[in-house]
Design a protein around this motif. Structure first.
Motif, PDB file in Angstrom:
ATOM      1  N   PHE A 204       7.660  -2.703  57.335  1.00 41.04           N
ATOM      2  CA  PHE A 204       8.263  -1.681  58.189  1.00 41.04           C
ATOM      3  C   PHE A 204       7.426  -1.265  59.400  1.00 41.04           C
ATOM      4  O   PHE A 204       7.866  -0.435  60.184  1.00 41.04           O
TER       5      PHE A 204
ATOM      6  N   ARG B 107      11.880   0.266  50.364  1.00 40.68           N
ATOM      7  CA  ARG B 107      12.861  -0.544  51.077  1.00 40.68           C
ATOM      8  C   ARG B 107      13.290   0.098  52.394  1.00 40.68           C
ATOM      9  O   ARG B 107      14.259  -0.319  52.993  1.00 40.68           O
ATOM     10  N   GLY B 108      12.566   1.130  52.830  1.00 41.95           N
ATOM     11  CA  GLY B 108      12.757   1.656  54.184  1.00 41.95           C
ATOM     12  C   GLY B 108      13.923   2.595  54.349  1.00 41.95           C
ATOM     13  O   GLY B 108      14.785   2.375  55.201  1.00 41.95           O
ATOM     14  N   GLN B 109      13.951   3.670  53.569  1.00 44.98           N
ATOM     15  CA  GLN B 109      15.013   4.664  53.722  1.00 44.98           C
ATOM     16  C   GLN B 109      15.068   5.182  55.171  1.00 44.98           C
ATOM     17  O   GLN B 109      16.145   5.285  55.755  1.00 44.98           O
ATOM     18  N   ALA B 110      13.896   5.492  55.718  1.00 49.01           N
ATOM     19  CA  ALA B 110      13.856   6.040  57.077  1.00 49.01           C
ATOM     20  C   ALA B 110      14.419   5.039  58.074  1.00 49.01           C
ATOM     21  O   ALA B 110      15.199   5.389  58.962  1.00 49.01           O
ATOM     22  N   GLU B 111      14.056   3.779  57.911  1.00 45.11           N
ATOM     23  CA  GLU B 111      14.536   2.748  58.837  1.00 45.11           C
ATOM     24  C   GLU B 111      16.034   2.599  58.717  1.00 45.11           C
ATOM     25  O   GLU B 111      16.743   2.455  59.725  1.00 45.11           O
TER      26      GLU B 111
ATOM     27  N   ALA C 274      18.209   8.979  68.970  1.00 45.74           N
ATOM     28  CA  ALA C 274      18.645   7.608  68.679  1.00 45.74           C
ATOM     29  C   ALA C 274      19.587   7.093  69.768  1.00 45.74           C
ATOM     30  O   ALA C 274      19.549   5.915  70.134  1.00 45.74           O
TER      31      ALA C 274
ATOM     32  N   ARG D 214      22.826   0.308  54.597  1.00 44.43           N
ATOM     33  CA  ARG D 214      22.878  -1.004  55.260  1.00 44.43           C
ATOM     34  C   ARG D 214      24.228  -1.678  55.013  1.00 44.43           C
ATOM     35  O   ARG D 214      24.760  -2.366  55.880  1.00 44.43           O
TER      36      ARG D 214
ATOM     37  N   MET E 103      11.240   4.990  63.851  1.00 42.74           N
ATOM     38  CA  MET E 103      11.443   3.701  63.175  1.00 42.74           C
ATOM     39  C   MET E 103      12.253   2.722  64.027  1.00 42.74           C
ATOM     40  O   MET E 103      12.670   1.673  63.549  1.00 42.74           O
ATOM     41  N   LEU E 104      12.514   3.093  65.287  1.00 44.23           N
ATOM     42  CA  LEU E 104      13.383   2.254  66.116  1.00 44.23           C
ATOM     43  C   LEU E 104      12.632   1.543  67.235  1.00 44.23           C
ATOM     44  O   LEU E 104      13.236   0.991  68.146  1.00 44.23           O
TER      45      LEU E 104
ATOM     46  N   ALA F 140      19.895  11.591  51.310  1.00 43.30           N
ATOM     47  CA  ALA F 140      19.441  10.239  51.006  1.00 43.30           C
ATOM     48  C   ALA F 140      18.430  10.339  49.865  1.00 43.30           C
ATOM     49  O   ALA F 140      17.656  11.285  49.793  1.00 43.30           O
TER      50      ALA F 140
ATOM     51  N   GLY G 240      20.763  12.188  55.207  1.00 45.86           N
ATOM     52  CA  GLY G 240      21.578  11.352  54.340  1.00 45.86           C
ATOM     53  C   GLY G 240      23.051  11.379  54.710  1.00 45.86           C
ATOM     54  O   GLY G 240      23.785  10.410  54.481  1.00 45.86           O
TER      55      GLY G 240
ATOM     56  N   VAL H  85      18.287   4.824  57.775  1.00 49.05           N
ATOM     57  CA  VAL H  85      18.963   5.976  58.396  1.00 49.05           C
ATOM     58  C   VAL H  85      18.883   5.858  59.923  1.00 49.05           C
ATOM     59  O   VAL H  85      19.885   5.981  60.627  1.00 49.05           O
ATOM     60  N   ALA H  86      17.685   5.592  60.420  1.00 49.71           N
ATOM     61  CA  ALA H  86      17.469   5.516  61.866  1.00 49.71           C
ATOM     62  C   ALA H  86      18.353   4.437  62.503  1.00 49.71           C
ATOM     63  O   ALA H  86      18.986   4.659  63.535  1.00 49.71           O
ATOM     64  N   ARG H  87      18.398   3.279  61.864  1.00 48.63           N
ATOM     65  CA  ARG H  87      19.187   2.179  62.436  1.00 48.63           C
ATOM     66  C   ARG H  87      20.663   2.553  62.511  1.00 48.63           C
ATOM     67  O   ARG H  87      21.333   2.272  63.497  1.00 48.63           O
TER      68      ARG H  87
ATOM     69  N   LEU I   8      21.928   5.491  62.892  1.00 53.84           N
ATOM     70  CA  LEU I   8      22.134   6.436  63.997  1.00 53.84           C
ATOM     71  C   LEU I   8      22.281   5.672  65.311  1.00 53.84           C
ATOM     72  O   LEU I   8      23.177   5.932  66.111  1.00 53.84           O
ATOM     73  N   MET I   9      21.381   4.713  65.519  1.00 55.55           N
ATOM     74  CA  MET I   9      21.392   3.982  66.785  1.00 55.55           C
ATOM     75  C   MET I   9      22.605   3.061  66.897  1.00 55.55           C
ATOM     76  O   MET I   9      23.265   3.010  67.927  1.00 55.55           O
ATOM     77  N   GLU I  10      22.921   2.357  65.803  1.00 55.98           N
ATOM     78  CA  GLU I  10      24.032   1.407  65.862  1.00 55.98           C
ATOM     79  C   GLU I  10      25.374   2.136  65.952  1.00 55.98           C
ATOM     80  O   GLU I  10      26.298   1.674  66.619  1.00 55.98           O
TER      81      GLU I  10
ATOM     82  N   ALA J  12      12.955   9.040  60.385  1.00 60.93           N
ATOM     83  CA  ALA J  12      14.309   8.518  60.207  1.00 60.93           C
ATOM     84  C   ALA J  12      15.133   8.556  61.491  1.00 60.93           C
ATOM     85  O   ALA J  12      16.359   8.590  61.448  1.00 60.93           O
TER      86      ALA J  12
END
Lengths: 290, 323
Positions: free
Chosen positions: A256, B172-176, A181, B138, A212-213, B163, B204, B178-180, B182-184, A208
């Motif tokens: 998604f 509702r995008g659990q993976a998205e 990430a 989120r 997804m990024l 999680a 989680g 979590v991923a977001r 990490l990046m943010e 995850a």
């Protein structure tokens, strides 16, 4: 000797003239027997029902890159069994067996090449290596691919096909989610396109994190794409899951993924998207002018 | 306070009860039991030290999940008595498994984000047993951005089985989510300090765990999968949890050795639940020092340090070829 005695040896004995091993493949979708050569030529998509079977990493590279342009990177990066992990088998032995079976050093193949003339960095998962699981090697090679893309100012494409994090590397494998990430964030910073392709199956820690990024996320038809696997969810909530749950079409409906692309259209679609997102790509990485 | 005792806590409970008896006896009969009491206290201390310095990894996991263990809200109340909870992800819902908001810790304004398991059945249900839905992650991200906007540090307190694996969470995008995160979090321009207080359940926990410093309470665990899950998948036998816990190397000491975390927060003998106030006090002291160190860095240095820290995670072998 009676009149009904057989003059010839009975059928089914003697020389078997059945189907030679590996000449035909049975479709996992509809059960159709497909001639192996034809099956491979169609990139393992069933001509009858359209089922997309798992494609080995090397063949994925063949599908996406222009012939003869692929240059592999980091081929010699290999796993180290830091935890001396042992379940019913030793992790060290599992690695050796997976290497022998798949012919790959670990669960991902990375390198650069041209995609319809565009210079790209490509990472393709090898599901045949421990279910494409992400340990330190996979994380490291993805990170390096992203970093090379930033330095060389070219797009990054990752084709995921993975059961998730590799348990045998414990928390080290968990940390690869953060590692990848971090590098995808650097791609964003550099305003370079990152296209994430999700093939069947993409799950757990891979979904995850980087998968997804993507600036654009493309799924292959009917691929299982999830965070928690269907079995885990069923055990947790003790209900049957709805039909089509966690499949590409389900993810598209819930917002998604950007699009679902058949394998035969994948290269064309990626090339077109790169074209639209190429503002920061220098001339040497673009297709030569006609 | 009633404490649900684990197997290995039983002997300690017995000794403690005896000690209490002696004490009340000495008061009641006005007799001098002080030498017996002293002896008993010494023995109790010794037994505690012996028990807790020799826990197996599975026992540590049980301790990390101890129902009396202090939860995020318990810590936050001690660290910042003026804590104001802020709710909602502005997209779908509240995300009640995660508690977040501003609070003042020793005159420093801090964004606290904690995963809350819930104490009684009603709260456990409301908190979904500390297993966040995407809304929780989120909301946490929204509030981390808020902290960034006003240059305030973020402290996350992590204690989750993972999680939530459910239909709504996937829809509702659990993976998205979590991923977001990490990046943010990798890019956030203010200091982030993450503390595993109990159970660090895989993605989680990591979804709030990308910090400049990652700390772990002594008896907490942090793992890619629970010992139960690992036993079921790799051993195909749910009863192999002890073997799985050993193999996963999930204790604070393991993770410090493997350089995945930066520091261990010492717990009162017998675990944080034996003296929550003391545990919170020790945490406050560690946070004071850590936030002090990080406040000296510029936003660029903060981002750079965090990026490098996570970029370099893991050991591998590479045959270097001549180019």
């Amino acid at each position: 000797m009676t009149w009904y005695n057989r003059a010839k040896p009975p059928l089914g004995k003697g020389e078997k003239r059945g189907v030679p091993e590996g000449l035909f493949i049975k479709c996992e979708g509809c059960g159709e027997m497909i001639y192996a050569g034809e099956f491979e030529a169609a990139w393992r998509v069933c001509k009858k029902c359209g089922k997309h079977h798992i494609l080995p990493g090397r063949r994925r590279i063949g599908l996406l890159l222009d012939e003869g342009t692929f240059v592999e990177s980091d081929a010699s990066v290999q796993a180290v069994d830091v935890l001396k992990f042992r379940d019913t088998k030793r992790y060290r032995d599992r690695i050796k067996a997976a290497q022998k079976e798949s012919g790959e050093a670990d669960a991902i193949i990375c390198g650069s090449g041209r995609l319809n003339g565009w210079e790209v960095e490509l990472a393709a998962f090898e599901f045949g290596f421990m279910g494409g699981s992400m340990g330190v090697v996979v994380g490291e090679k993805i990170a390096r691919a992203g970093e090379r893309a930033v330095v060389r100012k070219c797009p990054l494409i990752i084709v995921s096909c993975s059961g998730g994090a590799r348990m045998q590397e414990g928390t080290f494998s968990l940390m690869q989610m953060a590692k990848t990430a971090v590098v995808i964030e650097e791609m964003r910073d550099a305003k370079l396109p990152y296209i994430s392709v999700l093939a069947h199956p993409t799950a757990g820690g891979v979904t995850a994190s980087f998968a997804m990024l993507g600036d654009v996320i493309i799924a292959e038809p009917d691929a299982l794409i999830c965070f928690a696997g269907p079995r885990v969810i069923e055990q947790t909530i003790r209900q049957k899951l709805p039909e089509g749950f966690q499949r590409s079409e389900f993810l598209l409906e819930h917002g998604f993924v950007d699009l679902i692309s058949k394998r035969s259209d994948l290269k064309k679609n990626i090339a077109a998207l790169i074209g639209h997102m190429s503002a920061n790509i220098p001339p040497e990485n673009r297709p030569p002018q006609q | 306070m009633t404490i649900a005792f684990l197997d290995f806590e039983k002997r300690i409970l017995e000794l403690e009860n005896k000690l209490d008896e002696l004490r009340s006896l000495s008061k009641l009969q006005d007799a001098d039991f002080s030498s017996e009491i002293r002896k008993m206290r010494k023995k109790l201390k010794q037994v505690k030290m012996e028990t807790f310095s020799r826990l197996s990894r599975w026992q540590k996991t049980q301790l990390a999940r101890h129902p009396a263990r202090p939860y995020a809200i318990d810590y936050i109340k001690e660290l910042a008595p003026d804590f104001v909870e802020l709710q909602g992800d502005r997209l779908f819902g509240v995300g009640p498994s995660i508690v977040a908001g501003f609070g003042t810790m020793e005159s420093r304004s801090v964004m606290f984000i904690g995963i809350q398991k819930g104490r009684d059945i009603k709260e456990k249900m409301y908190r979904n047993f500390g297993m966040p839905h995407p809304e929780g992650y989120r909301k946490a991200l929204r509030l981390m951005k808020l902290a960034e906007k006003f240059s305030k540090p973020v402290v996350t307190l992590l204690d989750t089985p993972g999680a939530y694996p459910g239909i709504g969470a996937e829809e509702r995008g659990q993976a998205e989510a979590v991923a977001r995160n990490l990046m943010e979090m990798a890019a956030l321009r203010v200091p982030i300090v993450c503390v595993i207080t109990g159970e660090g359940g895989s993605g989680g926990a990591l979804a709030l765990g990308v910090g400049n410093r990652v700390l772990m309470f002594e008896h907490s665990v942090y793992s890619v999968i629970s010992p139960e899950g690992c036993a079921a998948i790799l051993w195909k036998d749910q009863s192999k949890v002890e073997e799985a816990a050993e193999a996963l190397a999930l204790t604070s000491r393991d993770l410090l050795e493997n350089k995945i975390i930066d520091e261990i927060v010492r717990e009162p003998v017998g675990g944080a639940h034996r003296n929550p106030m003391l545990a919170a006090h020790v945490l406050k002291r560690v946070l004071r020092r850590t936030l002090g160190e990080l406040s000296a860095l510029s936003p660029e240095e903060i981002v750079g340090q965090r990026r490098k820290k996570f970029r370099d995670m893991g050991v591998f072998f590479e045959q270097l070829q001549e180019k």
